[in-house]
Design a protein around this motif. Structure first.
Motif, PDB file in Angstrom:
ATOM      1  N   GLN A 148      -5.932   5.584  -7.284  1.00 32.26           N
ATOM      2  CA  GLN A 148      -5.271   5.351  -8.413  1.00 32.26           C
ATOM      3  C   GLN A 148      -3.900   4.545  -8.451  1.00 32.26           C
ATOM      4  O   GLN A 148      -2.419   5.208  -9.436  1.00 32.26           O
ATOM      5  N   THR A 149      -3.027   4.351  -6.687  1.00 29.57           N
ATOM      6  CA  THR A 149      -1.799   3.646  -7.199  1.00 29.57           C
ATOM      7  C   THR A 149      -1.556   2.201  -7.291  1.00 29.57           C
ATOM      8  O   THR A 149      -2.514   1.614  -7.288  1.00 29.57           O
ATOM      9  N   SER A 150       0.074   2.350  -6.695  1.00 28.62           N
ATOM     10  CA  SER A 150       0.880   1.291  -7.095  1.00 28.62           C
ATOM     11  C   SER A 150       1.543   1.399  -6.029  1.00 28.62           C
ATOM     12  O   SER A 150       2.057   1.788  -5.599  1.00 28.62           O
ATOM     13  N   GLN A 151       1.446   0.011  -6.030  1.00 29.82           N
ATOM     14  CA  GLN A 151       3.548  -0.317  -4.487  1.00 29.82           C
ATOM     15  C   GLN A 151       4.913   0.030  -5.765  1.00 29.82           C
ATOM     16  O   GLN A 151       5.174   0.464  -4.948  1.00 29.82           O
ATOM     17  N   VAL A 152       4.287   0.003  -7.026  1.00 25.42           N
ATOM     18  CA  VAL A 152       5.338   0.877  -7.803  1.00 25.42           C
ATOM     19  C   VAL A 152       5.190   2.254  -8.471  1.00 25.42           C
ATOM     20  O   VAL A 152       4.420   2.514  -9.080  1.00 25.42           O
ATOM     21  N   GLY A 153       5.021   3.204  -7.155  1.00 27.45           N
ATOM     22  CA  GLY A 153       4.565   4.067  -6.830  1.00 27.45           C
ATOM     23  C   GLY A 153       4.958   5.360  -8.229  1.00 27.45           C
ATOM     24  O   GLY A 153       4.264   5.882  -8.315  1.00 27.45           O
ATOM     25  N   GLU A 154       6.120   5.654  -7.870  1.00 27.05           N
ATOM     26  CA  GLU A 154       6.913   6.378  -8.375  1.00 27.05           C
ATOM     27  C   GLU A 154       6.410   7.685  -8.803  1.00 27.05           C
ATOM     28  O   GLU A 154       6.201   8.369  -9.867  1.00 27.05           O
ATOM     29  N   PRO A 155       6.120   8.262  -7.707  1.00 27.39           N
ATOM     30  CA  PRO A 155       5.699   9.508  -7.701  1.00 27.39           C
ATOM     31  C   PRO A 155       6.755  10.535  -8.063  1.00 27.39           C
ATOM     32  O   PRO A 155       8.118  10.238  -7.731  1.00 27.39           O
ATOM     33  N   SER A 156       6.345  11.746  -8.504  1.00 18.52           N
ATOM     34  CA  SER A 156       7.249  13.172  -8.780  1.00 18.52           C
ATOM     35  C   SER A 156       6.081  14.602  -8.487  1.00 18.52           C
ATOM     36  O   SER A 156       5.067  14.185  -8.689  1.00 18.52           O
ATOM     37  N   LEU A 157       6.744  15.763  -7.974  1.00 17.37           N
ATOM     38  CA  LEU A 157       6.221  15.906  -7.863  1.00 17.37           C
ATOM     39  C   LEU A 157       6.805  18.164  -7.516  1.00 17.37           C
ATOM     40  O   LEU A 157       8.169  17.640  -8.874  1.00 17.37           O
ATOM     41  N   ALA A 158       5.927  18.985  -7.923  1.00 17.10           N
ATOM     42  CA  ALA A 158       6.581  19.863  -8.177  1.00 17.10           C
ATOM     43  C   ALA A 158       6.290  20.980  -7.473  1.00 17.10           C
ATOM     44  O   ALA A 158       4.839  20.767  -7.443  1.00 17.10           O
ATOM     45  N   ASN A 159       6.632  22.082  -7.144  1.00 12.98           N
ATOM     46  CA  ASN A 159       5.421  23.373  -6.673  1.00 12.98           C
ATOM     47  C   ASN A 159       5.378  24.982  -7.900  1.00 12.98           C
ATOM     48  O   ASN A 159       7.327  24.947  -7.521  1.00 12.98           O
ATOM     49  N   ASN A 160       4.888  25.577  -7.022  1.00  8.12           N
ATOM     50  CA  ASN A 160       4.419  26.944  -8.187  1.00  8.12           C
ATOM     51  C   ASN A 160       4.427  27.917  -6.522  1.00  8.12           C
ATOM     52  O   ASN A 160       3.207  27.874  -6.511  1.00  8.12           O
ATOM     53  N   TRP A 168       7.799  -2.802  -5.541  1.00  5.12           N
ATOM     54  CA  TRP A 168       8.116  -1.284  -4.440  1.00  5.12           C
ATOM     55  C   TRP A 168       9.354  -0.543  -5.814  1.00  5.12           C
ATOM     56  O   TRP A 168       9.211  -0.867  -6.532  1.00  5.12           O
ATOM     57  N   GLY A 169       8.619   0.488  -5.571  1.00  8.54           N
ATOM     58  CA  GLY A 169       9.872   1.784  -6.290  1.00  8.54           C
ATOM     59  C   GLY A 169       8.778   2.419  -7.589  1.00  8.54           C
ATOM     60  O   GLY A 169       8.109   3.300  -7.277  1.00  8.54           O
ATOM     61  N   ASP A 170       9.632   2.034  -9.361  1.00  8.49           N
ATOM     62  CA  ASP A 170      10.899   2.667  -9.426  1.00  8.49           C
ATOM     63  C   ASP A 170      11.505   3.697  -9.154  1.00  8.49           C
ATOM     64  O   ASP A 170      12.654   3.303  -9.237  1.00  8.49           O
ATOM     65  N   TYR A 171      10.539   4.804  -9.097  1.00 11.82           N
ATOM     66  CA  TYR A 171      12.093   6.028  -8.682  1.00 11.82           C
ATOM     67  C   TYR A 171      10.429   6.868  -7.856  1.00 11.82           C
ATOM     68  O   TYR A 171       9.984   7.324  -7.673  1.00 11.82           O
TER      69      TYR A 171
END
Length: 424
Positions: free
Chosen positions: A22-34, A370-373
């Motif tokens: 379910q990926t896209s060239q407008v990837g917009e990946p975000s992340l967090a860890n605990n 590409w992008g957006d953030y």
């Protein structure tokens, strides 16, 4: 290993199983860890790791939580608050029959990613204020201060015309209990695409452009409902149509623009970063950076990231507990580089930006998108190192060839602390 060496503690390209394609060239990946638990989202997927990135499990943003408005699509963000041990997952939904959409803030308490049990709050434009009926939210940002979760959105009408931007201020104590939520908000019809500062304490700052030679810096103290702003002159930059074709001739910056995508505050310095177009002696798009004195609001310097042979784009940044700054971005174009992921440091060892590739693409995108953030976060529980999201194309040009990147990086001096806490 010398203590000042720039190192990757983890540098992982996620496979198709982690994202269910379910990926896209407008990837917009975000992340967090605990600790060892990591949550990562993209434009169409979510995924989690319970073992510090050794393995990943796909999480469907379509079905894990109940549907709302017109169904899920597509922007997502995630963040972790160590002060109250809360993981936040922001999801944006499609417009429904009334032309409104909602955004949802889903919450987990503690290291509980082994299950899919979340509680959440939904927000529609007309639910915020009746005068916003028929409008819809898009392009979120999210940050934390000492006692609040902050969220921004652009707001559009049924003709997809920008109407305003809004800042929400949610009390962390209420979010921690799942109680009835009283919150504050502020909006403007003058400035759009507001970028919140990562690392805020008792005051949240955000930044937006006034024009190509001036930014507007806003502040909202935690203990007040008074918003203040300053207009700050910066070196003139250019926007327009961005271009940085790679070795295959494909332009990966076909949808790039000059929205501010990175901002931070630490050690009495407020920083902002955005993608500017080629101008003068800078033949490729590059990352404009301005650093502002938090006390006087005067410009300290403007240490841009630029190259004579390729483009820099889509930056994000955050400070660690020392107030040093980590950043994530892309670099590519020219005869050598397809769009590739890079992380950078500005600290007591670098005296300026120091950058490393995390992974290089093998191709450029087949549609100029590409992008957006992307995101940079403080790693927890150590607070001294950083995690960053990115993505690359591997083995082809299509969305299915997009591999999200999870990177845990910092200085080798913090390796003992990372090792000691790696089992938590």
């Amino acid at each position: 290993m010398p203590p000042g060496d720039f190192v990757f503690f983890r540098n992982i390209g996620l496979n198709d199983r982690a994202t269910s394609l379910q990926t896209s060239q407008v990837g917009e990946p975000s992340l967090a860890n605990n600790g060892r638990q990591i949550y990562m989202t993209g434009n169409w997927y979510a995924t989690k790791s319970l073992d510090n990135g050794s393995s990943w499990q796909y999480v469907s943003p379509f079905t894990t939580l109940p549907s709302a408005a017109g169904g899920f699509c597509c922007d997502q963000l995630t963040h972790y608050d160590r002060s109250r041990d809360l993981l936040f997952w922001l999801l944006q939904y499609i417009r429904g029959s009334n032309n409104e959409n909602i955004f949802r803030i889903a919450i987990k308490s503690g290291p509980t990613l082994q299950n899919n049990s979340w509680y959440w709050y939904n927000f529609s434009p007309s639910g915020v204020t009746s005068s916003w009926a028929g409008l819809w939210f898009d392009y979120p940002d999210m940050a934390l201060s000492n006692n609040y979760l902050w969220v921004t959105f652009n707001v559009f009408n049924s003709s997809n015309l920008w109407q305003r931007a809004v800042v929400f201020k949610f009390p962390l104590d209420t979010l921690a209990t799942g109680g009835s939520l009283n919150y504050s908000y502020w909006s403007t019809t003058n400035n759009g695409s507001l970028r919140l500062t990562q690392g805020a304490g008792n005051t949240m700052y955000w930044v937006s452009h006034n024009n190509a030679s001036q930014v507007r810096l806003f502040s909202w103290p935690e203990n007040s409902n008074n918003i203040t702003f300053w207009n700050i002159n910066v070196n003139t930059w250019s926007g327009g149509s961005y271009s940085a074709p790679g070795p295959d001739g494909r332009n990966w910056l076909g949808r790039a623009d000059a929205r501010i995508t990175g901002a931070w505050v630490a050690n009495n310095v407020i920083g902002a970063m955005w993608t500017a177009n080629s101008r003068g002696s800078r033949p490729f798009p590059h990352i404009r950076v301005v650093r502002i004195n938090e006390i006087s609001k005067a410009v300290i310097d403007q240490p841009d990231l630029w190259s004579g042979s390729a483009a820099w784009a889509y930056p994000a940044a955050c400070p660690n507990d020392r107030g040093h700054v980590g950043a994530t971005m892309f670099y590519g174009g020219g005869s050598q580089y397809y769009p590739s992921h890079v992380v950078s440091l500005w600290d007591d060892y670098s005296n300026g930006w120091q950058s490393l590739f995390t992974r290089k693409s093998t191709n450029g995108p087949n549609n100029g998108r590409w992008g957006d953030y992307i995101n940079c976060r403080r790693h927890f529980p150590d607070g001294l190192t950083w995690i960053a999201s990115g993505f690359t194309l591997q083995g082809g040009t299509a969305a299915s060839n997009v591999d999200p990147q999870y990177v845990h990086f910092g200085r080798s001096r913090d390796q003992p602390t990372v090792n000691r806490l790696s089992t938590i």
